[in-house]
Design an enzyme around this catalytic site. Structure first.
Site, PDB file in Angstrom:
ATOM      1  CG  HIS A 189     -56.482 -26.814  33.992  1.00  0.00           C
ATOM      2  ND1 HIS A 189     -56.577 -27.070  35.333  1.00  0.00           N
ATOM      3  CD2 HIS A 189     -57.205 -27.774  33.372  1.00  0.00           C
ATOM      4  CE1 HIS A 189     -57.304 -28.148  35.532  1.00  0.00           C
ATOM      5  NE2 HIS A 189     -57.705 -28.606  34.347  1.00  0.00           N
ATOM      6  CD  GLU A 237     -58.629 -25.124  45.707  1.00  0.00           C
ATOM      7  OE1 GLU A 237     -59.626 -25.551  46.273  1.00  0.00           O
ATOM      8  OE2 GLU A 237     -57.842 -25.856  45.092  1.00  0.00           O
ATOM      9  CG  ASP A 283     -60.155 -23.146  49.819  1.00  0.00           C
ATOM     10  OD1 ASP A 283     -61.177 -22.467  49.758  1.00  0.00           O
ATOM     11  OD2 ASP A 283     -60.189 -24.373  50.009  1.00  0.00           O
ATOM     12  CG  ASP A 327     -52.299 -22.415  35.752  1.00  0.00           C
ATOM     13  OD1 ASP A 327     -52.756 -23.025  36.747  1.00  0.00           O
ATOM     14  OD2 ASP A 327     -51.714 -22.990  34.815  1.00  0.00           O
TER      15      ASP A 327
END
Length: 159
Positions: free
Chosen positions: A34, A64, A21, A38
């Site tokens: 965000h 993630e 992650d 993304d």
């Protein structure tokens, strides 16, 4: 159908499984928004497709986190490959943002339960995070010395 294939594949071959992650990903979303978060996720997914060959099974595991299967790689070769990928990702930027990644890795050389393998890789991932992030930890190398290092670091943080 895909899950059945995956289980059959896992049963018959030796392989490594890796969970990773993005370190401090929430800060990326909070600081840059965000849309940038993304873009980082999509960029990492694209780098995975470029870096690993078609024999690897790659997937987003949630949030993630990503998971992938590296067929026919022993422990040392899988650690070396993941370490190279870690360094590669650290040099990339998406919308001006670079990230580091923590990896948990487990290698299996005999038939085993899929759930156990994922749990072991996940334990290695959380160990990597406890040891300071931005590193590769193989579950087969986790021993008492790693746990002593974690406890030592936690004691330093308390002081």
């Amino acid at each position: 159908c895909g899950a059945d294939f995956f289980r059959e594949y896992v049963y018959w071959f030796s392989f490594s499984i890796c969970i990773f992650d993005i370190d401090y990903f929430k800060k990326v979303n909070d600081q840059y928004g965000h849309l940038t978060g993304d873009a980082v996720l999509a960029g990492i997914a694209e780098e995975m497709r470029r870096f690993f060959d078609d024999s690897c099974i790659l997937a987003r595991f949630g949030g993630e986190e990503f998971i992938f299967l590296l067929p026919d790689l022993d422990k040392n070769r899988s650690i070396a490959m993941i370490e190279e990928f870690r360094k590669h990702i650290k040099c990339q930027k998406w919308q001006g943002v670079s990230v580091s990644i923590s990896f948990g890795l487990q290698t299996i050389n005999y038939p085993s339960e899929l759930d156990d393998i994922i749990i072991q890789a996940d334990q290695a991932l959380y160990t990597a995070k406890r040891l300071g992030r931005d590193q590769v930890v193989h579950r087969g190398e986790m021993d008492e010395s790693i746990y002593k290092k974690i406890i030592s670091q936690q004691q330093l943080m308390v002081k």
